[in-house]
Design a protein around this motif. Structure first.
Motif, PDB file in Angstrom:
ATOM      1  N   GLY A  48     -13.961  28.517 -11.926  1.00  0.00           N
ATOM      2  CA  GLY A  48     -14.251  29.927 -11.706  1.00  0.00           C
ATOM      3  C   GLY A  48     -13.716  30.497 -10.410  1.00  0.00           C
ATOM      4  N   THR A  80     -16.076  27.644 -24.868  1.00  0.00           N
ATOM      5  CA  THR A  80     -17.062  28.212 -23.945  1.00  0.00           C
ATOM      6  C   THR A  80     -18.057  27.168 -23.450  1.00  0.00           C
ATOM      7  N   CYS A  83     -17.036  25.557 -20.270  1.00  0.00           N
ATOM      8  CA  CYS A  83     -16.747  26.516 -19.185  1.00  0.00           C
ATOM      9  C   CYS A  83     -15.317  27.038 -19.222  1.00  0.00           C
ATOM     10  N   PRO A  85     -13.591  30.166 -20.725  1.00  0.00           N
ATOM     11  CA  PRO A  85     -13.700  31.415 -21.472  1.00  0.00           C
ATOM     12  C   PRO A  85     -12.562  31.557 -22.479  1.00  0.00           C
ATOM     13  N   TYR A 173     -22.278  31.240 -10.312  1.00  0.00           N
ATOM     14  CA  TYR A 173     -22.214  30.296 -11.428  1.00  0.00           C
ATOM     15  C   TYR A 173     -23.310  30.553 -12.461  1.00  0.00           C
ATOM     16  N   ASN A 175     -24.307  33.565 -13.312  1.00  0.00           N
ATOM     17  CA  ASN A 175     -23.745  34.655 -14.106  1.00  0.00           C
ATOM     18  C   ASN A 175     -22.634  34.158 -15.026  1.00  0.00           C
ATOM     19  N   LYS A 176     -21.863  33.196 -14.546  1.00  0.00           N
ATOM     20  CA  LYS A 176     -20.790  32.638 -15.365  1.00  0.00           C
ATOM     21  C   LYS A 176     -21.359  31.906 -16.587  1.00  0.00           C
ATOM     22  N   LEU A 178     -24.255  32.510 -18.009  1.00  0.00           N
ATOM     23  CA  LEU A 178     -24.770  33.546 -18.919  1.00  0.00           C
ATOM     24  C   LEU A 178     -23.633  34.170 -19.730  1.00  0.00           C
ATOM     25  N   GLN A 179     -22.498  34.390 -19.069  1.00  0.00           N
ATOM     26  CA  GLN A 179     -21.338  34.942 -19.764  1.00  0.00           C
ATOM     27  C   GLN A 179     -20.860  33.991 -20.851  1.00  0.00           C
ATOM     28  N   LEU A 180     -20.817  32.701 -20.547  1.00  0.00           N
ATOM     29  CA  LEU A 180     -20.370  31.698 -21.526  1.00  0.00           C
ATOM     30  C   LEU A 180     -21.335  31.591 -22.701  1.00  0.00           C
ATOM     31  N   ARG A 182     -23.263  34.055 -23.785  1.00  0.00           N
ATOM     32  CA  ARG A 182     -23.053  35.265 -24.587  1.00  0.00           C
ATOM     33  C   ARG A 182     -21.772  35.163 -25.415  1.00  0.00           C
ATOM     34  N   SER A 183     -20.811  34.361 -24.940  1.00  0.00           N
ATOM     35  CA  SER A 183     -19.527  34.229 -25.633  1.00  0.00           C
ATOM     36  C   SER A 183     -19.538  33.165 -26.720  1.00  0.00           C
TER      37      SER A 183
END
Length: 227
Positions: A48, A80, A83, A85, A173, A175-176, A178-180, A182-183
């Protein structure tokens, strides 16, 4: 073949360009002449930190291809949940991503470095510059030390990328992750469990896939997984 020389030092540095556009650099001192190997950069940094973004920027002015030096990225299917994206590597062709079955054992570092060097040779033969990037220290160290094509090219750690001091790494990390999620990270791990991939290296060792598997098996809350 055209040759350009630089005589500003006691060494005579010459660059020879073939009709096909391939270049070789020579270093002369007296009667001795040495061919200098091409330097292939290695981009270092934490997950990241922006390594892939940097390579994407370089690709706008250079013909580059990426060699992914990551134990988890080498496995097919997982994105995802390891890690990575889904929009990574859209602009740059990435090599050694998803080329192994999820149930294959981990590729040892020396074998990986041989495969990576063979890949780099093919990239150079196409007229492109291979750039190595990843988070697997053992893979990267083996690649730098590999002498398979030492007279043609060598990998060198030339760029280090890190998070800015102003960034809270814990929050970043979180937030990262959480993004993963959601993806689709949970759905990936759920699919792997349904297909009995419990013994896969990814589900046993990935810092995100393993806790997600524990969560889906009822042994860990989602909040604990994120933390």
């Amino acid at each position: 073949m055209n040759i350009k020389s630089n005589r500003k030092s006691r060494f005579n540095v010459s660059v020879a360009t073939s009709a096909q556009g391939n270049q070789a650099t020579f270093l002369d001192e007296g009667a001795e002449r040495t061919v200098l190997p091409r330097i292939c950069p290695v981009v270092l940094g934490r997950t990241g930190a922006g390594k892939t973004k940097l390579i994407d920027i370089l690709s706008r002015s250079l013909k580059v291809e990426l060699i992914a030096c990551d134990k988890f990225y080498s496995y097919a299917f997982f994105e995802t949940s390891v890690c990575r994206p889904k929009d990574d590597y859209e602009q740059v062709h990435a090599n050694l991503v998803g080329f192994r079955h999820p149930l294959e054992p981990l590729l040892d570092r020396l074998k990986f470095s041989d495969i990576a060097c063979d890949t780099a040779k093919r990239i150079i033969e196409k007229g492109n510059l291979p750039i190595a990037e990843g988070c697997s220290v053992g893979y990267i160290a083996a690649l730098i030390q590999n002498s398979r094509y030492k007279n043609d090219f060598q990998f060198k750690p030339l760029v280090g990328v890190k998070l800015p001091p102003s960034v809270d790494s814990v929050e970043f990390y979180r937030n990262k992750i959480l993004q993963l999620i959601r993806s689709g990270a949970i759905q990936e791990v759920e699919y792997a469990l349904k297909h009995n991939w419990c013994d896969s290296y990814v589900l046993r060792k990935s810092m995100l896939a393993n806790p997600l598997a524990e969560h889906l098996c009822g042994r860990m809350s989602l909040e604990d997984t994120i933390d």
